[in-house]
Design an enzyme around this catalytic site. Sequence first.
Site, mmCIF file in Angstrom:
data_model
loop_
_atom_site.group_PDB
_atom_site.id
_atom_site.type_symbol
_atom_site.label_atom_id
_atom_site.label_comp_id
_atom_site.label_asym_id
_atom_site.label_seq_id
_atom_site.Cartn_x
_atom_site.Cartn_y
_atom_site.Cartn_z
ATOM 1 N N GLU A 35 8.734 -0.528 8.814
ATOM 2 C CA GLU A 35 7.865 -0.071 7.726
ATOM 3 C C GLU A 35 8.694 0.716 6.715
ATOM 4 O O GLU A 35 9.873 0.986 6.909
ATOM 5 C CB GLU A 35 6.745 0.831 8.274
ATOM 6 C CG GLU A 35 5.351 0.227 8.212
ATOM 7 C CD GLU A 35 4.778 0.175 6.799
ATOM 8 O OE1 GLU A 35 5.510 0.460 5.823
ATOM 9 O OE2 GLU A 35 3.590 -0.156 6.667
ATOM 10 N N ASN A 122 0.410 8.014 5.700
ATOM 11 C CA ASN A 122 0.848 6.635 5.915
ATOM 12 C C ASN A 122 1.768 6.114 4.825
ATOM 13 O O ASN A 122 2.828 5.569 5.101
ATOM 14 C CB ASN A 122 -0.389 5.754 6.043
ATOM 15 C CG ASN A 122 -0.091 4.314 6.340
ATOM 16 O OD1 ASN A 122 0.306 3.552 5.462
ATOM 17 N ND2 ASN A 122 -0.260 3.916 7.594
ATOM 18 N N ASN A 180 -4.342 2.749 3.123
ATOM 19 C CA ASN A 180 -2.980 2.419 3.548
ATOM 20 C C ASN A 180 -2.042 2.380 2.343
ATOM 21 O O ASN A 180 -1.817 3.385 1.704
ATOM 22 C CB ASN A 180 -3.011 1.101 4.327
ATOM 23 C CG ASN A 180 -1.823 0.910 5.231
ATOM 24 O OD1 ASN A 180 -0.689 0.877 4.788
ATOM 25 N ND2 ASN A 180 -2.067 0.771 6.534
ATOM 26 N N ASP A 228 -1.279 -4.497 3.890
ATOM 27 C CA ASP A 228 -0.615 -3.263 4.320
ATOM 28 C C ASP A 228 -0.012 -2.602 3.076
ATOM 29 O O ASP A 228 -0.712 -2.049 2.268
ATOM 30 C CB ASP A 228 0.430 -3.580 5.393
ATOM 31 C CG ASP A 228 0.811 -2.368 6.226
ATOM 32 O OD1 ASP A 228 0.758 -1.248 5.695
ATOM 33 O OD2 ASP A 228 1.175 -2.531 7.403
#
Length: 298
Positions: A35, A122, A180, A228
């Site tokens: 990520e 996040n 997100n 995402d």
Amino acid sequence: MDKVKAHFEVLDERFARANGDEWMRRLHTGCRWTEGPAYFPAGRYLVFSDIPNDRVLRWDETTGAVGVFREPAGFHNGHTVDRQGRLVSCEQGGRRVTRTEHDGTITVLAETYQGKRFNSPNDVVESSDGAIWFTDPSYGIDSDYEGHQAESEIGACHVYRADPVDGSVRIVADDFSRPNGLAFSLDESLLYIVDTRQNPSHIRVFRVDGATLSGGEIFAPCDAGGFDGVRLDAAGRVWAAAHDGLHCFAPDGTRIGKLRVPEVCSNLTFGGPRRNDLFITASSSVYTLRVNFSGPRS
């Protein structure tokens, strides 16, 4: 270094000229879940998170080497590089947003709202006035897999803005299930925010008025798993990470194309000397592809 055939899927004539190298390169693999890619032009390197392994890795563009940037890392998720070239990070384990100074010291930018700890920040972006905007779903407290299992102190999942002058934190959107990825339009008049736990997962778009958001209409639903991370290119097109690759949307919300990727994608960023190297974090790996379009100037 692996190579994977690059496949651009044209869904609308506005995507017909989007192209790049014939092959994507896999820069690194063997992670549990990658990520937060962030590219540093001055150092010519990319950092990215391997969240369940609680580390941030660093890929050196000049040598091709991958090494540990930080371990343990507080279960870092999303990152951005601010306008002074410093790393801003969302720590799911630490339940805070931090900045790594040029000397390596850590500055906490946000860790509570009205005296209560965040769930697990996040993803994060910086606006041109220096404000830090970030999402706070619960993934880092849902289990010990990518954080520390705990009860939510705030009791909901919101989007926040940290003021660049006094550091105060305010809620700017409070009607999300699991906010997100987020990204500003090129002129910062709009803010795109992903909600991953809707059915289907979708991107919403808000109008920006200083420190305030309004609107929040659905910009685009996902047709492959869930969205995402999200980024814009220099043409104002919106790119979103999904289960089958990257989806590209015109500013009017039309899905105009896809870049197929062989793993579930989590995020993307642009880098390289001309901002036309596309970096993709996907499941256990990180991919790159030189394309004929570029990311926006900071």
